[in-house]
Scaffold this active site. Structure first.
Site, short mmCIF file in Angstrom:
data_model
loop_
_atom_site.label_atom_id
_atom_site.label_comp_id
_atom_site.label_asym_id
_atom_site.label_seq_id
_atom_site.Cartn_x
_atom_site.Cartn_y
_atom_site.Cartn_z
N ASN A 9 3.04 -5.87 -5.98
CA ASN A 9 2.19 -5.37 -4.90
C ASN A 9 1.54 -4.08 -5.41
OD1 ASN A 9 1.11 -4.26 -2.58
ND2 ASN A 9 3.07 -3.93 -1.54
N LYS A 11 -0.61 -2.23 -4.09
CA LYS A 11 -0.91 -1.27 -3.01
C LYS A 11 -2.32 -0.68 -3.21
CE LYS A 11 3.99 -0.56 -2.38
NZ LYS A 11 5.09 0.30 -1.98
N HIS A 96 4.42 -5.56 5.77
CA HIS A 96 5.00 -4.59 4.84
C HIS A 96 5.38 -3.33 5.61
CE1 HIS A 96 5.35 -1.66 1.62
NE2 HIS A 96 5.61 -2.69 0.83
N GLU A 98 4.98 -0.31 5.02
CA GLU A 98 3.93 0.72 5.12
C GLU A 98 2.96 0.37 6.24
OE1 GLU A 98 2.96 0.62 0.95
OE2 GLU A 98 4.90 1.55 0.54
N GLU A 168 13.15 -5.79 2.42
CA GLU A 168 12.83 -4.50 1.81
C GLU A 168 13.37 -3.37 2.67
OE1 GLU A 168 9.22 -4.88 -0.96
OE2 GLU A 168 8.45 -4.56 1.04
N GLY A 174 9.79 2.88 -2.87
CA GLY A 174 9.11 4.01 -3.50
C GLY A 174 9.98 5.26 -3.62
N SER A 214 12.20 -0.26 -4.99
CA SER A 214 12.60 0.39 -6.25
C SER A 214 13.18 -0.57 -7.29
CB SER A 214 13.56 1.55 -5.98
OG SER A 214 12.89 2.54 -5.20
P1 PGA Z 1 8.51 -0.01 -4.81
O1 PGA Z 1 7.73 -0.77 -3.63
O2 PGA Z 1 8.88 -1.09 -5.82
O3 PGA Z 1 7.53 0.98 -5.36
O4 PGA Z 1 9.71 0.60 -4.21
C1 PGA Z 1 8.18 -2.01 -3.16
C2 PGA Z 1 7.28 -2.52 -2.08
O5 PGA Z 1 6.71 -1.70 -1.35
O6 PGA Z 1 7.11 -3.74 -1.92
#
Ligand code: PGA
Length: 252
Positions: A9, A11, A96, A98, A168, A174, A214
């Site tokens: 992803n 982003k 997601h 976010e 997740e 992140g 992560s």
């Molecule tokens: P990350 O993000 O691997 O940077 O923790 C995962 C995600 O948002 O799907």
């Protein structure tokens, strides 16, 4: 047998010209992928078409990061399923964290997007996961259950073959704080049991449940050995060729 889905992803990273260069490098480096692994990348909307042209004919699949729940019309700033399908998108990330937490998307809204995507033949990756505060109060299963049940409202058994769930935990996204393989496995097993309850045993055992939060080259092997972890949805570590290729070629 379930396959593993390793998905990047991207982003809000990579302008279209950089995204194309990056996709070219991925195609070069991922010529041989095990048959039981599906690889997908989800660039930002403006880079989708360019990346689509580059990965055509390769083993890399294309995903989008969001979708609108309406067919078409006066929805300024939004992107429809048909627009994605027309440029070769196969998967779409929905719900997601976010989008849930920065843009206030709730389970009911996410459910509409899931239904729209499925009705158009796109494969939704439905993201679920608890906040740190919810884990600390022992509410992880309650929160994840509610997300799964509400977001899958009206999804038929037949449609479930095209759907993926990504667990997740929000506290791991992140932050560099990955869930331990045991913590992840516990929730994945819970989700699979819940799908069996909502649908049936075959639907549950065929469902791909990715872990996200992560995931990095140095922790993926330990996660993927767990029975109910079927791949990873990766943000940060999907933005470097070496690191993404290492994730795709994880050690089983
Ligand atoms: P990350 O993000 O691997 O940077 O923790 C995962 C995600 O948002 O799907």
């Amino acid at each position: 047998m379930r396959k593993y889905l390793i998905a990047g992803n991207w982003k809000m990273n990579l302008v279209p010209s950089k995204a194309k260069e990056f996709a070219e490098e991925l195609v070069d480096n991922l010529k041989k992928i095990n048959d039981d692994i599906i690889v997908m990348v989800a660039p930002p909307f403006t880079a989708l078409e360019g990346v689509s042209n580059i990965i055509k004919g390769s083993k890399i699949k294309l995903g989008a990061q969001n979708i609108n729940d309406n067919e078409d019309g006066a929805y300024t700033g939004e992107i429809s399923a048909d627009m994605l399908l027309d440029i070769g998108v196969e998967y779409v990330i929905i719900g997601h964290s976010e989008r849930r937490h920065i843009y206030n998307e709730n389970n009911e809204f996410i459910n509409k997007k899931v239904l729209k995507a499925l009705s158009k033949g796109l494969k939704p990756i439905l993201c679920v996961g608890e906040l740190l505060s919810e884990r600390e109060t022992g509410d992880t299963e309650k929160v994840v259950r509610e997300q799964v049940v509400k977001c899958l409202n009206g999804v038929s058994r037949e449609q479930m073959v095209n759907l993926v769930i990504a667990y997740e935990p929000v506290w791991a996204i992140g932050t560099g704080k990955v869930a331990t393989p045991e913590q992840a496995e516990e929730v994945h097993a819970f989700i699979r049991k819940l799908i069996e309850e909502l649908y049936d045993k075959d639907t549950a055992s065929d469902l791909i449940i990715q872990y996200g939060g992560s995931v990095k080259p140095d922790n993926i092997d330990g996660l993927m050995v767990k029975e109910n972890l079927d791949g990873a949805l990766v943000g940060g570590a999907s933005l470097k060729v070496d690191s993404f290729c290492r994730l795709v070629n994880f050690n089983k």
